[in-house]
Design a protein around this motif. Structure first.
Motif, PDB file in Angstrom:
ATOM      1  N   UNK A 174       0.807  -1.229   0.000  1.00 14.16           N
ATOM      2  CA  UNK A 174       0.000   0.000   0.000  1.00 14.16           C
ATOM      3  C   UNK A 174       0.836   1.273   0.000  1.00 14.16           C
ATOM      4  N   UNK A 175       2.070   1.203   0.494  1.00 12.63           N
ATOM      5  CA  UNK A 175       2.961   2.361   0.450  1.00 12.63           C
ATOM      6  C   UNK A 175       3.346   2.657  -0.993  1.00 12.63           C
ATOM      7  N   UNK A 176       3.747   1.624  -1.729  1.00 18.00           N
ATOM      8  CA  UNK A 176       4.110   1.807  -3.139  1.00 18.00           C
ATOM      9  C   UNK A 176       2.926   2.337  -3.946  1.00 18.00           C
ATOM     10  N   UNK A 177       1.754   1.754  -3.725  1.00 26.45           N
ATOM     11  CA  UNK A 177       0.579   2.159  -4.493  1.00 26.45           C
ATOM     12  C   UNK A 177       0.205   3.610  -4.183  1.00 26.45           C
ATOM     13  N   UNK A 178       0.225   3.969  -2.904  1.00 24.03           N
ATOM     14  CA  UNK A 178      -0.164   5.318  -2.515  1.00 24.03           C
ATOM     15  C   UNK A 178       0.830   6.346  -3.054  1.00 24.03           C
ATOM     16  N   UNK A 179       2.111   6.036  -2.978  1.00 24.76           N
ATOM     17  CA  UNK A 179       3.130   6.958  -3.480  1.00 24.76           C
ATOM     18  C   UNK A 179       2.951   7.212  -4.974  1.00 24.76           C
TER      19      UNK A 179
END
Length: 306
Positions: free
Chosen positions: A145-150
């Motif tokens: 979710x960090x990669x997707x949100x970034x």
């Protein structure tokens, strides 16, 4: 169980291997295969690892299946070896991690290609299924979710990722068609990312540099990203990275940190960073910004408003 340290163990070589696995000044790591040896006096045995000492080295025998060689491997090592206190220190952690990957295949690069392909597939699957547990470091579900949100916070145009480490975010963004430069201070990490990106057929630029002193011109890219980097740096170093990100970016700076009660030293964290700390960084720039929480803390700076 912590072994004696050598005076200068040298840097971790992601391509080092021997006839029986991975060996450096601090560790020996080998794949046990299908059968474990008999347990011996002084051995620590966990579901995946047998740990013994040999002079100044820690000997690690592992039973990590090929399908388990992915980004979540660090969580397994932390949970079984470092969490209980059998071993300590980021340096030892990184060497064991490298040793497991390298010894999992006939040659080091094949091991790393497996690691990357497994990781990318699991990250894609976690994003597709909407999985996510928090802003930790122990599993694919923590990072996805960090990669997707970034990616969703980026403005159009090229991207520079500071402190890219293995470069999963850079690879994902580059695979989507953007020009991307992954920057990391560790030459071995950058060399590894270069080699694997070529094997994956991904057009990715890399650069070995300190995130606070990147040899690129002002306004080198529309977007500059630092994901889970600042918690590894002292306050002064962190301030310098934020300034450098603003120098390099023409539109957007995206910063993400884990929100921890205590700095997790296993992962090399030297301090905690709160939402209030992120807000203070934002105010200090004098630029429009926003701070929010999503599987950790985020600071998004409008560099284009200067």
């Amino acid at each position: 169980m912590v072994p004696p340290r050598t005076e200068d163990p040298g840097t971790v070589d992601p391509f080092a291997s021997g006839a029986d696995g991975y060996v450096d000044d601090l560790v020996e790591v080998r794949d046990l295969g299908g059968t474990r040896p008999r347990r011996t006096l002084g051995m620590v045995r966990t579901p995946h690892f047998d740990v013994t000492h040999a002079e100044s080295r820690v000997r690690i025998g592992h039973r990590v299946a090929p399908t388990e060689v992915h980004e979540g491997l660090g969580g397994v090592i932390a949970q079984e070896l470092f969490g209980p206190g059998w071993l300590r220190g980021q340096e030892l952690f990184e060497r064991i991690f490298t040793g497991v990957v390298v010894s999992s295949a006939p040659d080091p690069l094949a091991g790393w290609e497996r690691f990357y392909r497994n990781s990318v597939a699991l990250i894609d699957d976690a994003i597709t299924r909407g999985l996510g547990e928090g802003a930790g470091h122990a599993s694919i579900a923590d990072y996805a979710p960090v990669y997707e949100h970034a990616a969703g916070l980026l403005a159009p145009g090229p991207v520079i990722e500071l402190g890219c480490c293995f470069g999963f975010f850079s690879l994902r963004v580059a695979a989507a068609g953007r020009p991307v430069t992954g920057v990391d201070i560790e030459p071995g990490t950058v060399r590894l990312l270069d080699a694997v990106a070529a094997r994956l057929g991904t057009d990715l630029q890399t650069l070995t540099a300190d995130a606070a002193h990147v040899p690129l011109p002002d306004g080198a890219a529309e977007n500059v990203v630092a994901l889970h980097l600042l918690e590894h740096l002292s306050p002064d170093q962190g301030d310098a990275v934020v300034r450098e990100a603003l120098r390099l970016a023409t539109r957007t700076v995206v910063i993400a940190v884990p929100l921890e009660d205590e700095a997790d030293t296993t992962w090399g964290h030297v301090r905690t960073i709160s939402l209030a700390d992120l807000a203070a960084w934002g105010r200090a720039t004098g630029l429009p910004h926003r701070v929010h929480e999503h599987h950790g803390g985020w600071l998004v700076l409008d560099a284009g408003a200067r």
